[in-house]
Scaffold this motif. Structure first.
Motif, PDB file in Angstrom:
ATOM      1  N   ALA A   1     -10.663   0.561 -12.399  1.00 39.01           N
ATOM      2  CA  ALA A   1     -11.144   2.157 -12.251  1.00 39.01           C
ATOM      3  C   ALA A   1     -10.375   2.662 -11.062  1.00 39.01           C
ATOM      4  N   GLU A   2     -10.370   2.044 -10.028  1.00 40.19           N
ATOM      5  CA  GLU A   2      -9.249   2.747  -8.895  1.00 40.19           C
ATOM      6  C   GLU A   2      -7.974   3.113  -9.380  1.00 40.19           C
ATOM      7  N   GLU A   3      -7.539   2.243  -9.868  1.00 39.51           N
ATOM      8  CA  GLU A   3      -6.077   2.529 -10.436  1.00 39.51           C
ATOM      9  C   GLU A   3      -6.022   3.714 -11.381  1.00 39.51           C
TER      10      GLU A   3
ATOM     11  N   MET B   1     -23.169 -16.336 -18.203  1.00 37.65           N
ATOM     12  CA  MET B   1     -21.931 -16.007 -17.162  1.00 37.65           C
ATOM     13  C   MET B   1     -22.180 -16.477 -16.045  1.00 37.65           C
ATOM     14  N   SER B   2     -21.633 -17.256 -15.204  1.00 36.38           N
ATOM     15  CA  SER B   2     -21.979 -17.494 -13.845  1.00 36.38           C
ATOM     16  C   SER B   2     -21.724 -16.430 -12.941  1.00 36.38           C
ATOM     17  N   LEU B   3     -22.223 -16.737 -11.762  1.00 32.53           N
ATOM     18  CA  LEU B   3     -22.375 -15.466 -10.682  1.00 32.53           C
ATOM     19  C   LEU B   3     -20.675 -15.227 -10.389  1.00 32.53           C
ATOM     20  N   ASP B   4     -19.900 -16.340 -10.014  1.00 34.74           N
ATOM     21  CA  ASP B   4     -18.650 -16.318  -9.518  1.00 34.74           C
ATOM     22  C   ASP B   4     -17.810 -15.447 -10.451  1.00 34.74           C
ATOM     23  N   LYS B   5     -18.069 -15.888 -11.928  1.00 30.79           N
ATOM     24  CA  LYS B   5     -17.215 -15.169 -12.976  1.00 30.79           C
ATOM     25  C   LYS B   5     -17.614 -13.478 -12.928  1.00 30.79           C
ATOM     26  N   PHE B   6     -18.854 -13.318 -12.909  1.00 34.59           N
ATOM     27  CA  PHE B   6     -19.255 -11.978 -12.817  1.00 34.59           C
ATOM     28  C   PHE B   6     -18.606 -11.276 -11.649  1.00 34.59           C
ATOM     29  N   LYS B   7     -18.711 -11.899 -10.551  1.00 32.55           N
ATOM     30  CA  LYS B   7     -17.960 -11.255  -9.448  1.00 32.55           C
ATOM     31  C   LYS B   7     -16.538 -10.953  -9.232  1.00 32.55           C
ATOM     32  N   ALA B   8     -15.715 -11.924 -10.139  1.00 28.09           N
ATOM     33  CA  ALA B   8     -14.350 -11.878 -10.307  1.00 28.09           C
ATOM     34  C   ALA B   8     -14.209 -10.678 -11.423  1.00 28.09           C
ATOM     35  N   TRP B   9     -15.039 -10.550 -12.466  1.00 22.67           N
ATOM     36  CA  TRP B   9     -14.834  -9.611 -13.574  1.00 22.67           C
ATOM     37  C   TRP B   9     -15.116  -8.292 -12.716  1.00 22.67           C
ATOM     38  N   PHE B  10     -16.276  -8.102 -12.015  1.00 18.32           N
ATOM     39  CA  PHE B  10     -16.496  -6.707 -11.358  1.00 18.32           C
ATOM     40  C   PHE B  10     -15.464  -6.410 -10.608  1.00 18.32           C
ATOM     41  N   ARG B  11     -14.723  -7.278  -9.697  1.00 18.00           N
ATOM     42  CA  ARG B  11     -13.618  -7.045  -8.824  1.00 18.00           C
ATOM     43  C   ARG B  11     -12.625  -6.342  -9.717  1.00 18.00           C
ATOM     44  N   GLN B  12     -12.165  -6.995 -10.801  1.00 16.34           N
ATOM     45  CA  GLN B  12     -11.208  -6.631 -11.586  1.00 16.34           C
ATOM     46  C   GLN B  12     -11.484  -5.253 -12.065  1.00 16.34           C
ATOM     47  N   ALA B  13     -12.482  -5.029 -12.750  1.00 19.27           N
ATOM     48  CA  ALA B  13     -13.020  -3.886 -13.281  1.00 19.27           C
ATOM     49  C   ALA B  13     -12.962  -2.796 -12.345  1.00 19.27           C
TER      50      ALA B  13
ATOM     51  N   ARG C   1      -0.662   9.885  -7.477  1.00 15.43           N
ATOM     52  CA  ARG C   1       0.236   9.047  -7.095  1.00 15.43           C
ATOM     53  C   ARG C   1       1.715  10.140  -6.550  1.00 15.43           C
ATOM     54  N   SER C   2       1.996  10.987  -7.472  1.00 17.97           N
ATOM     55  CA  SER C   2       3.055  11.681  -7.317  1.00 17.97           C
ATOM     56  C   SER C   2       2.933  12.771  -6.184  1.00 17.97           C
ATOM     57  N   ALA C   3       1.805  13.554  -6.098  1.00 19.34           N
ATOM     58  CA  ALA C   3       1.622  14.246  -5.024  1.00 19.34           C
ATOM     59  C   ALA C   3       1.401  13.561  -3.742  1.00 19.34           C
ATOM     60  N   ILE C   4       0.860  12.265  -3.574  1.00 19.42           N
ATOM     61  CA  ILE C   4       0.824  11.680  -2.325  1.00 19.42           C
ATOM     62  C   ILE C   4       2.218  11.168  -1.984  1.00 19.42           C
ATOM     63  N   ALA C   5       2.925  10.831  -3.023  1.00 13.51           N
ATOM     64  CA  ALA C   5       4.480  10.368  -2.617  1.00 13.51           C
ATOM     65  C   ALA C   5       5.271  11.407  -2.215  1.00 13.51           C
ATOM     66  N   ARG C   6       5.143  12.555  -2.886  1.00 12.07           N
ATOM     67  CA  ARG C   6       5.700  13.934  -2.278  1.00 12.07           C
ATOM     68  C   ARG C   6       5.507  14.356  -0.861  1.00 12.07           C
ATOM     69  N   ALA C   7       4.097  14.249  -0.725  1.00 12.54           N
ATOM     70  CA  ALA C   7       3.781  14.494   0.967  1.00 12.54           C
ATOM     71  C   ALA C   7       4.353  13.449   1.881  1.00 12.54           C
ATOM     72  N   LYS C   8       4.365  12.308   1.360  1.00 11.59           N
ATOM     73  CA  LYS C   8       4.956  11.254   2.371  1.00 11.59           C
ATOM     74  C   LYS C   8       6.463  11.369   2.258  1.00 11.59           C
ATOM     75  N   ARG C   9       7.213  11.763   1.391  1.00 12.59           N
ATOM     76  CA  ARG C   9       8.600  12.019   1.645  1.00 12.59           C
ATOM     77  C   ARG C   9       8.823  13.190   2.451  1.00 12.59           C
ATOM     78  N   GLU C  10       8.161  14.249   2.148  1.00 17.31           N
ATOM     79  CA  GLU C  10       8.383  15.380   3.186  1.00 17.31           C
ATOM     80  C   GLU C  10       7.824  15.185   4.563  1.00 17.31           C
ATOM     81  N   GLN C  11       6.727  14.651   4.834  1.00 18.92           N
ATOM     82  CA  GLN C  11       6.581  13.977   6.179  1.00 18.92           C
ATOM     83  C   GLN C  11       7.680  13.024   6.636  1.00 18.92           C
ATOM     84  N   ASP C  12       8.332  12.129   5.889  1.00 16.92           N
ATOM     85  CA  ASP C  12       9.394  11.300   6.551  1.00 16.92           C
ATOM     86  C   ASP C  12      10.913  12.290   6.802  1.00 16.92           C
ATOM     87  N   ASP C  13      10.807  13.307   5.710  1.00 15.75           N
ATOM     88  CA  ASP C  13      11.941  14.183   6.014  1.00 15.75           C
ATOM     89  C   ASP C  13      11.931  14.862   7.341  1.00 15.75           C
TER      90      ASP C  13
END
Length: 90
Positions: free
Chosen positions: A17-19, A1-13, A26-38
Protein backbone atom coordinates in the motif's frame (compact mmCIF):
# COMPACT_ATOMS: atom_id res chain seq x y z
CA UNK A 1 -4.68 -18.10 10.81
CA UNK A 2 -2.11 -17.63 13.55
CA UNK A 3 -1.13 -14.26 14.91
CA UNK A 4 2.38 -14.42 13.40
CA UNK A 5 1.00 -15.16 9.93
CA UNK A 6 -1.48 -12.31 10.27
CA UNK A 7 1.29 -9.90 11.32
CA UNK A 8 3.43 -10.97 8.36
CA UNK A 9 0.50 -10.59 5.98
CA UNK A 10 -0.34 -7.17 7.42
CA UNK A 11 3.30 -6.02 7.11
CA UNK A 12 3.38 -7.11 3.48
CA UNK A 13 0.03 -5.46 2.71
CA UNK A 14 1.23 -2.28 4.39
CA UNK A 15 4.42 -2.35 2.31
CA UNK A 16 2.47 -2.72 -0.96
CA UNK A 17 0.00 0.00 0.00
CA UNK A 18 2.86 2.37 0.81
CA UNK A 19 4.58 1.54 -2.50
CA UNK A 20 1.36 2.18 -4.43
CA UNK A 21 0.83 5.50 -2.63
CA UNK A 22 4.41 6.71 -3.22
CA UNK A 23 4.67 5.56 -6.84
CA UNK A 24 3.31 8.76 -8.50
CA UNK A 25 5.73 10.93 -6.52
CA UNK A 26 8.96 9.00 -7.18
CA UNK A 27 9.91 10.93 -10.30
CA UNK A 28 9.28 14.30 -8.63
CA UNK A 29 11.35 13.28 -5.60
CA UNK A 30 14.16 11.99 -7.81
CA UNK A 31 14.12 15.21 -9.86
CA UNK A 32 14.29 17.36 -6.71
CA UNK A 33 17.18 15.26 -5.39
CA UNK A 34 19.06 15.62 -8.69
CA UNK A 35 18.54 19.39 -8.62
CA UNK A 36 19.85 19.59 -5.05
CA UNK A 37 22.86 17.47 -5.95
CA UNK A 38 23.55 19.64 -9.01
CA UNK A 39 23.41 22.82 -6.94
CA UNK A 40 25.67 21.32 -4.30
CA UNK A 41 28.22 20.23 -6.93
CA UNK A 42 28.10 23.68 -8.56
CA UNK A 43 28.78 25.42 -5.25
CA UNK A 44 31.54 23.01 -4.25
CA UNK A 45 33.35 23.09 -7.59
CA UNK A 46 33.01 26.84 -7.96
CA UNK A 47 34.49 27.37 -4.51
CA UNK A 48 37.24 24.89 -5.31
CA UNK A 49 38.09 26.88 -8.45
CA UNK A 50 38.20 30.18 -6.54
CA UNK A 51 34.81 31.60 -7.52
CA UNK A 52 33.26 33.16 -4.40
CA UNK A 53 29.97 31.75 -3.18
CA UNK A 54 27.19 34.26 -3.98
CA UNK A 55 25.00 32.92 -1.19
CA UNK A 56 27.43 34.12 1.49
CA UNK A 57 26.63 37.77 0.70
CA UNK A 58 22.87 37.24 0.94
CA UNK A 59 22.96 35.12 4.06
CA UNK A 60 25.28 37.36 6.08
CA UNK A 61 22.31 38.95 7.86
CA UNK A 62 21.25 35.49 9.11
CA UNK A 63 24.48 35.01 11.06
CA UNK A 64 23.10 36.07 14.48
CA UNK A 65 20.21 33.61 14.14
CA UNK A 66 22.42 30.81 12.92
CA UNK A 67 24.91 31.39 15.72
CA UNK A 68 22.28 30.49 18.33
CA UNK A 69 21.31 27.37 16.41
CA UNK A 70 24.99 26.46 15.96
CA UNK A 71 25.52 26.68 19.73
CA UNK A 72 22.52 24.42 20.36
CA UNK A 73 23.81 21.97 17.74
CA UNK A 74 27.34 21.61 19.06
CA UNK A 75 26.15 21.19 22.65
CA UNK A 76 23.71 18.49 21.50
CA UNK A 77 26.61 16.75 19.73
CA UNK A 78 28.53 16.66 23.01
CA UNK A 79 31.09 19.34 22.21
CA UNK A 80 31.60 21.81 25.03
CA UNK A 81 33.02 24.52 22.76
CA UNK A 82 32.67 25.40 19.11
CA UNK A 83 34.57 22.97 16.85
CA UNK A 84 35.35 25.79 14.40
CA UNK A 85 38.20 28.19 15.10
CA UNK A 86 36.54 31.21 13.49
CA UNK A 87 33.15 30.79 15.23
CA UNK A 88 33.21 31.52 18.94
CA UNK A 89 29.74 31.17 20.37
CA UNK A 90 30.52 30.13 23.95
Amino acid sequence: MSLDKFKAWFRQASFYAEEAYNAPYRSAIARAKREQDDLFMLLIFSEMMGVPNPASYYTLELQPLLLERFHDWHTRMGMEHSPLDNIKCC
